[in-house]
Design a protein around this motif. Sequence first.
Motif, PDB file in Angstrom:
ATOM      1  N   PRO A 133       0.804  -1.184  -0.178  1.00 22.55           N
ATOM      2  CA  PRO A 133      -0.042  -0.123  -0.100  1.00 22.55           C
ATOM      3  C   PRO A 133       0.676   1.117  -0.005  1.00 22.55           C
ATOM      4  O   PRO A 133       0.366   2.216  -0.215  1.00 22.55           O
ATOM      5  N   GLU A 134       2.052   1.217   0.449  1.00 23.73           N
ATOM      6  CA  GLU A 134       3.015   2.292   0.397  1.00 23.73           C
ATOM      7  C   GLU A 134       3.858   2.581  -0.845  1.00 23.73           C
ATOM      8  O   GLU A 134       4.290   3.457  -1.308  1.00 23.73           O
ATOM      9  N   CYS A 183      -4.515   6.071  -0.451  1.00 29.31           N
ATOM     10  CA  CYS A 183      -3.129   5.499  -0.335  1.00 29.31           C
ATOM     11  C   CYS A 183      -2.049   5.863  -1.319  1.00 29.31           C
ATOM     12  O   CYS A 183      -1.813   5.245  -1.980  1.00 29.31           O
TER      13      CYS A 183
END
Length: 540
Positions: A411-412, A441
């Motif tokens: 997600p990062e 996100c």
Amino acid sequence: MEIERGQNEEMLVGKRVEVLGSRGTIRYDGPLRHEISPNEAHFAEKDHRWLGIEWDEVYRGRHNGTVRDFTYFSTTNGLKSASLVKASKVNLGTSFAAALAHKYLRLTSESPTKPENTQIGTHKVQFCGFDKVWEHFADLQSIGEMSLDGLGVADVGASGELEKLLPKLSALCLEDNLLCDWHQIFQLGVELRELVGLSIAGNRLNSVPKEIDPAIQMFPRLKTMVLANMNLKWEDFIRLSPFIPVVEEIILSRNPLEDSSDIVIPEGALQHLQLISLVDTGITKFSTLSAFSALPSLKKLILNENKIKSLGTINGFSSLNSLSLESNGISSANIINELLQFPSIAAVRIHHNPVSDYGDKKWFRSLIVSMLGKLITLNGGDISAEERRLTERTFVRRVFDDFFAQRKADPEFYEWEEFLQYAQPRYPRIDELVKKHGNPCPPRKEAGPKKVIRTGELIKLRVVVGTGPTKGRFLVKKYPDNSLIVNFRVMLALDLKLNKERVIVKLRQGEESYQTLDEDLKDLFSYGIKAGDEILVEEI
């Protein structure tokens, strides 16, 4: 109307009759010609006049026109929907004038005293009751609205009679009568030139003539025409269309129209048509309606109770803003991408389809609201601005979650282009929604230390109900300050027994005015919420 002695055989063939409440069409007129058993001899006299009737209700008959190897006629559907009936037992109906006199001019103790209500198309019409007619029964020319439904009308009268009798008539209901010929309808159109609404539903007429004199001007003001349950085919409607020049609403429901690739609308016809109802007409392919795609005024299309599974590729329909597809066979959520092909769509009904009745109903509603950005009404209910905002934000978050799960992406640290490659084909509006509501996100451009996730602390808040029957009710409870707003709403709804889909949350600190907590992915701590603050909960 009684059958006169000396009438030629077959002169009644094609006429409509009523027997004990059932209506049908005469297919044979003459004596019995099949072999009669001794048990039938007492009632089946061969020299009597008999009528072969094909019933509207297919279960009403006993044979298909053939009796003991003798064929009198063949039913149009091939089913056992026919009977032989003594001519003396049938009702051949009455004239328009006789029905008019019976209903509106006969003063009896049983006469109603209140106006009657009926409906032509989408317009409710209050037809004149006896109390109104009593004031004008000597002057029928003042009547503007009339209903003669179910009175056995079989004849509209001699040429010129209606024009003299009812020159101001604007709304006429002749449903469920015994009319049998389109020339009778054309006579109405020529003589009743003020007609705005006409319903002839339930009359089974012969086919619309292939050749109609184009010089005949009829129905110059007709806006609504109800042609339901008349056993019509597409060719009947197409032949009729040039002679209803300003019609805006057409009801063709309950006719066996079925699929066709040969529909060609005559040049200049139906240019004012705004609504067409095709409920229960046997249509399985939306492409059947491609001939209607170029109509400039068509705004509403009703296709309930058919067998449509998908819409396919759509071109045209530039003005269509309302589409009803209830009770079809739609099972794929791809229907939403197909609906995107209508540039002006604002209202959709899609209840009672596999795609809407089974599986994750909330997700399907979220999907259709989020993908159809111009949608105002869904299944008859308005979509509020607040519902759209909350639904779109939640939808975006779920699309990201699905992407991370299916692609096993971090997600990062993920590629935005990879996300679009995954989401855009499935959800064409996703890029627009992310720009509108923000990326929940946002990816990091380069690797770095992981974020420190707060464990959170419990803070005591005063929660007040601001709307509904429990308005003013409050509770004091502790909540984790790292709760996301989207989850905080759910917790409050459960605590207060409110609908979590309709809850909005507001914050007041001290004497300040209320602030709406509308950033779903922000937590209580980020909003600066601390112990003792007041939370107002409202249902939209």
